[in-house]
Design a protein around this motif. Structure first.
Motif, mmCIF file in Angstrom:
data_model
loop_
_atom_site.group_PDB
_atom_site.id
_atom_site.type_symbol
_atom_site.label_atom_id
_atom_site.label_comp_id
_atom_site.label_asym_id
_atom_site.label_seq_id
_atom_site.Cartn_x
_atom_site.Cartn_y
_atom_site.Cartn_z
ATOM 1 N N SER A 1 15.560 10.919 -4.876
ATOM 2 C CA SER A 1 14.938 9.597 -4.782
ATOM 3 C C SER A 1 13.545 9.634 -5.397
ATOM 4 N N LEU A 2 13.054 8.454 -5.733
ATOM 5 C CA LEU A 2 11.679 8.319 -6.201
ATOM 6 C C LEU A 2 10.940 7.319 -5.312
ATOM 7 N N LEU A 3 9.655 7.564 -5.143
ATOM 8 C CA LEU A 3 8.760 6.631 -4.471
ATOM 9 C C LEU A 3 7.856 6.017 -5.529
ATOM 10 N N VAL A 4 7.732 4.701 -5.516
ATOM 11 C CA VAL A 4 6.849 4.003 -6.451
ATOM 12 C C VAL A 4 5.713 3.374 -5.651
ATOM 13 N N LEU A 5 4.494 3.825 -5.929
ATOM 14 C CA LEU A 5 3.302 3.241 -5.323
ATOM 15 C C LEU A 5 2.706 2.249 -6.319
ATOM 16 N N ILE A 6 2.404 1.051 -5.856
ATOM 17 C CA ILE A 6 1.771 0.042 -6.702
ATOM 18 C C ILE A 6 0.457 -0.338 -6.038
ATOM 19 N N GLU A 7 -0.653 0.050 -6.649
ATOM 20 C CA GLU A 7 -1.949 -0.201 -6.035
ATOM 21 C C GLU A 7 -3.053 -0.004 -7.060
ATOM 22 N N ALA A 8 -4.232 -0.427 -6.707
ATOM 23 C CA ALA A 8 -5.394 -0.213 -7.563
ATOM 24 C C ALA A 8 -5.835 1.240 -7.462
ATOM 25 N N VAL A 9 -6.189 1.815 -8.591
ATOM 26 C CA VAL A 9 -6.642 3.203 -8.655
ATOM 27 C C VAL A 9 -8.105 3.216 -9.078
ATOM 28 N N LEU A 10 -8.922 3.974 -8.369
ATOM 29 C CA LEU A 10 -10.349 4.008 -8.668
ATOM 30 C C LEU A 10 -10.619 4.792 -9.947
ATOM 31 N N PRO A 11 -11.294 4.177 -10.931
ATOM 32 C CA PRO A 11 -11.669 4.902 -12.140
ATOM 33 C C PRO A 11 -12.991 5.633 -11.937
ATOM 34 N N PRO A 12 -13.280 6.627 -12.770
ATOM 35 C CA PRO A 12 -14.546 7.359 -12.625
ATOM 36 C C PRO A 12 -15.721 6.601 -13.236
ATOM 37 N N GLY A 13 -16.926 7.051 -12.914
ATOM 38 C CA GLY A 13 -18.119 6.552 -13.576
ATOM 39 C C GLY A 13 -18.510 5.139 -13.182
ATOM 40 N N ASP A 14 -19.320 4.521 -14.062
ATOM 41 C CA ASP A 14 -19.880 3.203 -13.781
ATOM 42 C C ASP A 14 -19.003 2.052 -14.261
ATOM 43 N N ALA A 15 -17.872 2.351 -14.872
ATOM 44 C CA ALA A 15 -17.029 1.288 -15.421
ATOM 45 C C ALA A 15 -16.635 0.305 -14.326
ATOM 46 N N PHE A 16 -16.716 -1.006 -14.667
ATOM 47 C CA PHE A 16 -16.323 -1.999 -13.677
ATOM 48 C C PHE A 16 -14.816 -1.993 -13.502
ATOM 49 N N ASP A 17 -14.392 -2.047 -12.273
ATOM 50 C CA ASP A 17 -12.989 -2.249 -11.924
ATOM 51 C C ASP A 17 -12.985 -2.947 -10.576
ATOM 52 N N VAL A 18 -12.147 -3.986 -10.455
ATOM 53 C CA VAL A 18 -12.124 -4.746 -9.209
ATOM 54 C C VAL A 18 -11.739 -3.863 -8.025
ATOM 55 N N ALA A 19 -11.068 -2.730 -8.314
ATOM 56 C CA ALA A 19 -10.705 -1.805 -7.235
ATOM 57 C C ALA A 19 -11.937 -1.291 -6.499
ATOM 58 N N LYS A 20 -13.050 -1.158 -7.211
ATOM 59 C CA LYS A 20 -14.261 -0.667 -6.554
ATOM 60 C C LYS A 20 -14.808 -1.690 -5.564
ATOM 61 N N LEU A 21 -14.580 -2.971 -5.827
ATOM 62 C CA LEU A 21 -14.983 -4.015 -4.887
ATOM 63 C C LEU A 21 -14.019 -4.074 -3.702
ATOM 64 N N PHE A 22 -12.709 -4.045 -4.010
ATOM 65 C CA PHE A 22 -11.713 -4.068 -2.940
ATOM 66 C C PHE A 22 -11.859 -2.857 -2.030
ATOM 67 N N ASP A 23 -12.320 -1.740 -2.586
ATOM 68 C CA ASP A 23 -12.477 -0.524 -1.791
ATOM 69 C C ASP A 23 -13.449 -0.757 -0.634
ATOM 70 N N VAL A 24 -14.546 -1.453 -0.911
ATOM 71 C CA VAL A 24 -15.532 -1.727 0.145
ATOM 72 C C VAL A 24 -14.994 -2.784 1.112
ATOM 73 N N HIS A 25 -14.337 -3.806 0.587
ATOM 74 C CA HIS A 25 -13.771 -4.844 1.462
ATOM 75 C C HIS A 25 -12.725 -4.244 2.402
ATOM 76 N N THR A 26 -11.909 -3.350 1.874
ATOM 77 C CA THR A 26 -10.905 -2.679 2.695
ATOM 78 C C THR A 26 -11.551 -1.868 3.808
ATOM 79 N N LEU A 27 -12.634 -1.185 3.481
ATOM 80 C CA LEU A 27 -13.357 -0.419 4.499
ATOM 81 C C LEU A 27 -13.843 -1.329 5.617
ATOM 82 N N VAL A 28 -14.404 -2.482 5.259
ATOM 83 C CA VAL A 28 -14.945 -3.407 6.265
ATOM 84 C C VAL A 28 -13.840 -3.918 7.183
ATOM 85 N N LEU A 29 -12.659 -4.210 6.618
ATOM 86 C CA LEU A 29 -11.591 -4.798 7.424
ATOM 87 C C LEU A 29 -10.811 -3.751 8.218
#
Length: 345
Positions: A271-299
């Motif tokens: 069998s295979l497992l497929v994960l579909i989610e935002a992945v954090l990129p390195p460095g200063d590059a903007f990615d909405v995942a970096k914003l969702f990461d903090v929102h997820t922590l708060v909730l």
């Protein structure tokens, strides 16, 4: 140093004011839920007409729409008369990629953010401090708020179906178990695009209560079994593919490993497992995942993760990351077994 010697960097001041803005995100969410864009689908209307149809206070709506028009959402075509802009059109319910329900204004979430200073001090989520219970317990006890969260997920799923499905060969699976799949919007879209595929939807009872209507509307109800259950317990076994879409970021590392172990126990060795989610990129590059990461922590206290972080958690569950397929929105992580299941300790 004298302040007179410090250059007056007005662009930086303006940028900080823009980033610290309360008004735009909250006003945008409120008018989206009201359905203002739907009323403007056939052309501009005076604000008094809009207010009358919506049952809201006309002077306040005027001030709100002017503020949003200044940001390119709606346009004041003549004094106190507003129309749609390209930014506002996706807020219509009839838009093919409608985002009307994608931005709910949830008081419970805002109240959790009021405790963010404490989250910074302790690393603990703000939601339990605001409400006395964790995020998931709150939703289970608040059907109306849970339904609003479900509508939000159904809305963003329209976009994810367009971007994620073409990027990965889902047709390889004869049957798929969608673990924590909510009301089934994503699975319904997957089955509709793959007529030979069968599915099983697993989520908590108060969530899957609405699934039959979603599956029926997509014409796939006969090919999908709905199972009320928890992904912390035994899951339907022996499927070709298992799917976890935007589930794992809602939990801390221990919770993620527990979920992955339940999935591994249900998987065959091929069998295979497929994960579909935002992945954090390195460095200063903007990615909405970096914003969702903090929102997820708060909730919830959960986290978005780098591929390297995910590899460590997968290894603890007897799984390994085979490949990562980025898309215009989320990433697809293909996961395979590395050995026998790691049993609950």
């Amino acid at each position: 140093m004298s302040t007179e010697r410090i250059p007056l960097d007005l662009p930086a001041v303006a940028k900080l004011a823009d980033l610290a803005d309360y008004v735009t995100p909250l006003a945008l969410r409120a008018v989206a839920e009201l359905g203002v864009a739907d009323l403007l689908a056939d052309g501009p209307l005076p604000v008094d007409t809009l207010a009358d149809r919506l049952g809201v206070h006309a002077p306040t709506l005027l001030r709100t729409l002017r503020a949003l028009a200044a940001r390119g959402v709606f346009t004041e075509v003549e004094p106190e008369t507003f129309g749609l802009t390209p930014l506002a059109r996706p807020l219509r319910a009839a838009h093919p990629l409608s985002l009307r329900d994608a931005y709910p204004l949830l008081p419970a979430d805002l109240q959790a953010w009021a405790y963010f200073a404490e989250t910074l001090r302790t690393g603990e989520p703000g939601f339990p401090l605001a409400h006395g219970v964790d995020y998931w317990t709150y939703l289970a006890a608040e059907p109306e708020q849970s339904a609003r969260a479900d509508r939000w997920m159904q809305s963003v799923n329209r976009l994810h179906l367009r971007t994620v499905l073409p990027a990965y060969p889902f047709a390889r699976f004869g049957n798929v178990v969608d673990v924590g799949g909510g009301t089934g919007a994503f699975l319904a879209g997957l089955l509709a695009r793959n007529p030979g595929m069968r599915g099983v939807l697993v989520d908590l009872p108060h969530v899957v209560d609405a699934a039959p209507d979603v599956l029926a509307a997509a014409g796939v109800a006969e090919r999908c079994q709905v199972v009320a259950g928890s992904f912390f317990e035994a899951l339907p076994a022996g499927a070709d593919g298992y799917l976890l879409k935007t589930v794992l970021p809602g939990f801390d590392d221990d919770g993620v490993v527990s979920i992955l172990r339940r999935v591994r126990e249900a998987m065959r060795d091929d069998s295979l497992l497929v994960l579909i989610e935002a992945v954090l990129p390195p460095g200063d590059a903007f990615d909405v995942a970096k914003l969702f990461d903090v929102h997820t922590l708060v909730l919830t206290g959960g986290s978005h993760r780098t591929p390297e972080h995910m590899e460590r958690l997968l290894a603890d569950a007897g799984l390994h990351l085979a490949r990562v397929v980025p898309t215009a929105t989320l990433s697809v992580l293909e996961v395979a077994p590395t050995g026998p299941p790691v049993r609950r300790s």
